[in-house]
Design a protein around this motif. Sequence first.
Motif, mmCIF file in Angstrom:
data_model
loop_
_atom_site.group_PDB
_atom_site.id
_atom_site.type_symbol
_atom_site.label_atom_id
_atom_site.label_comp_id
_atom_site.label_asym_id
_atom_site.label_seq_id
_atom_site.Cartn_x
_atom_site.Cartn_y
_atom_site.Cartn_z
ATOM 1 N N ALA A 1 0.826 -1.202 0.000
ATOM 2 C CA ALA A 1 0.000 0.000 0.000
ATOM 3 C C ALA A 1 0.863 1.256 0.000
ATOM 4 C CB ALA A 1 -0.937 -0.003 1.209
ATOM 5 N N PHE A 2 1.858 1.289 0.886
ATOM 6 C CA PHE A 2 2.736 2.457 0.947
ATOM 7 C C PHE A 2 3.567 2.590 -0.320
ATOM 8 C CE2 PHE A 2 1.665 2.609 5.400
ATOM 9 C CZ PHE A 2 1.811 3.950 5.726
ATOM 10 N N ALA A 3 3.962 1.452 -0.895
ATOM 11 C CA ALA A 3 4.719 1.495 -2.146
ATOM 12 C C ALA A 3 3.851 2.004 -3.293
ATOM 13 C CB ALA A 3 5.268 0.116 -2.468
ATOM 14 N N LEU A 4 2.587 1.591 -3.311
ATOM 15 C CA LEU A 4 1.678 2.023 -4.377
ATOM 16 C C LEU A 4 1.322 3.498 -4.281
ATOM 17 C CD1 LEU A 4 -0.723 -1.062 -4.473
ATOM 18 C CD2 LEU A 4 0.822 -0.343 -6.298
ATOM 19 N N LEU B 1 -4.782 -0.156 1.441
ATOM 20 C CA LEU B 1 -4.239 -0.315 0.089
ATOM 21 C C LEU B 1 -5.131 0.369 -0.944
ATOM 22 C CD1 LEU B 1 -2.520 -3.382 -1.424
ATOM 23 C CD2 LEU B 1 -4.381 -2.339 -2.687
ATOM 24 N N ILE B 2 -6.450 0.177 -0.814
ATOM 25 C CA ILE B 2 -7.393 0.801 -1.753
ATOM 26 C C ILE B 2 -7.280 2.324 -1.686
ATOM 27 C CG2 ILE B 2 -9.834 1.181 -2.242
ATOM 28 C CD1 ILE B 2 -10.338 -1.693 -1.267
ATOM 29 N N SER B 3 -7.212 2.846 -0.464
ATOM 30 C CA SER B 3 -7.126 4.291 -0.279
ATOM 31 C C SER B 3 -5.835 4.849 -0.859
ATOM 32 C CB SER B 3 -7.209 4.619 1.216
ATOM 33 O OG SER B 3 -7.045 6.002 1.436
ATOM 34 N N PHE B 4 -4.708 4.209 -0.569
ATOM 35 C CA PHE B 4 -3.414 4.700 -1.041
ATOM 36 C C PHE B 4 -3.283 4.571 -2.556
ATOM 37 C CE2 PHE B 4 -0.711 4.382 3.084
ATOM 38 C CZ PHE B 4 -1.608 5.244 3.701
ATOM 39 N N LEU B 5 -3.852 3.516 -3.110
ATOM 40 C CA LEU B 5 -3.825 3.356 -4.555
ATOM 41 C C LEU B 5 -4.647 4.455 -5.230
ATOM 42 C CD1 LEU B 5 -2.974 1.750 -7.040
ATOM 43 C CD2 LEU B 5 -4.967 0.267 -6.696
ATOM 44 N N SER B 6 -5.764 4.810 -4.616
ATOM 45 C CA SER B 6 -6.585 5.892 -5.170
ATOM 46 C C SER B 6 -5.840 7.223 -5.112
ATOM 47 C CB SER B 6 -7.913 5.999 -4.413
ATOM 48 O OG SER B 6 -7.732 6.472 -3.090
ATOM 49 N N TYR B 7 -5.046 7.429 -4.048
ATOM 50 C CA TYR B 7 -4.174 8.600 -3.973
ATOM 51 C C TYR B 7 -3.369 8.740 -5.268
ATOM 52 C CZ TYR B 7 -4.174 10.057 1.033
ATOM 53 O OH TYR B 7 -4.484 10.572 2.255
ATOM 54 N N SER B 8 -2.688 7.653 -5.622
ATOM 55 C CA SER B 8 -1.783 7.682 -6.766
ATOM 56 C C SER B 8 -2.522 7.867 -8.082
ATOM 57 C CB SER B 8 -0.955 6.386 -6.819
ATOM 58 O OG SER B 8 0.042 6.391 -5.834
ATOM 59 N N ILE B 9 -3.573 7.079 -8.275
ATOM 60 C CA ILE B 9 -4.296 7.125 -9.544
ATOM 61 C C ILE B 9 -4.862 8.523 -9.815
ATOM 62 C CG2 ILE B 9 -6.316 6.267 -10.796
ATOM 63 C CD1 ILE B 9 -5.850 3.560 -9.429
ATOM 64 N N ILE B 10 -5.525 9.087 -8.815
ATOM 65 C CA ILE B 10 -6.142 10.406 -8.996
ATOM 66 C C ILE B 10 -5.087 11.480 -9.198
ATOM 67 C CG2 ILE B 10 -7.639 12.145 -7.949
ATOM 68 C CD1 ILE B 10 -8.956 9.830 -6.387
ATOM 69 N N SER B 11 -4.001 11.408 -8.447
ATOM 70 C CA SER B 11 -2.934 12.413 -8.568
ATOM 71 C C SER B 11 -2.293 12.366 -9.946
ATOM 72 C CB SER B 11 -1.869 12.175 -7.490
ATOM 73 O OG SER B 11 -2.418 12.279 -6.198
ATOM 74 N N ILE B 12 -2.049 11.165 -10.443
ATOM 75 C CA ILE B 12 -1.452 11.021 -11.776
ATOM 76 C C ILE B 12 -2.392 11.578 -12.843
ATOM 77 C CG2 ILE B 12 -0.782 9.335 -13.530
ATOM 78 C CD1 ILE B 12 0.301 7.590 -11.233
ATOM 79 N N ILE B 13 -3.680 11.267 -12.730
ATOM 80 C CA ILE B 13 -4.667 11.756 -13.703
ATOM 81 C C ILE B 13 -4.669 13.282 -13.759
ATOM 82 C CG2 ILE B 13 -7.143 11.971 -14.174
ATOM 83 C CD1 ILE B 13 -7.447 9.075 -13.172
ATOM 84 N N TYR B 14 -4.682 13.926 -12.589
ATOM 85 C CA TYR B 14 -4.742 15.383 -12.561
ATOM 86 C C TYR B 14 -3.424 16.020 -12.998
ATOM 87 C CZ TYR B 14 -9.388 15.933 -10.595
ATOM 88 O OH TYR B 14 -10.754 15.938 -10.415
#
Length: 222
Positions: A144-147, A199-212
């Motif tokens: 999770a932290f890695a993602l 893990l779900i929360s941290f992965l959403s961090y990354s996905i949304i940040s990359i999109i924006y």
Amino acid sequence: LSNDKVLNPTKDLESVLNTKKIFWYTFPLFITQIMSLVNNVSDKYILKYYLDIDTVGVYGKAYLFGSSLGLFIDSLMLLWMPYVIKNKEFILFKRLHLILKAVYVFMIMSLVILVLGVYLYFSNQDVFGLPPTFILVFFIIFSAFALRIGYQVTTPILSAYDKTSLVAKISIFSMVIGLVANLLLIPSYGMVAAAVATLISFLSYSIISIIYTVKLRREITV
């Protein structure tokens, strides 16, 4: 004297404006830290309502070991942030694709690590004398932290372009996802569910940040 009277109000006004600008730039980052804190501790409090104290303690230890990687990545981001602010245009327009490719590779490697943890769990093997559930939670939190690396790499870019309010919104949204996942999953699946929610929360961090971040590049390019 007359010149001083004319100039001093202007200096005071500039000082006030600068203070306001700094406040509105940093305040969303403060909100971001609060949301991260809620995200990191809410699972333990929810677990207390459904599991015994010993199980919560086991989860806390597994979380502590797994999150050590996250602290290492956070420390690296302290070096990344000032570099981004100084070279934001070069990073956004010349190196963003390369940076994102590296992030994707790192995230895929994190998922491979997660698969290893799942394999060890279902093979019911003790690792260093630790029970399978402990090992599974450790690997999930570790992954999770890695993602979250996508969030750690791209949010400094957003902040460099005065998008700190957007960073705060991303953290709030991801915190809500983690909180809801904890409330829905923990009653049925216990501490493994708490790790999965993280893990779900941290992965959403990354996905949304990359999109924006990609969206920001397109908007500025246009």
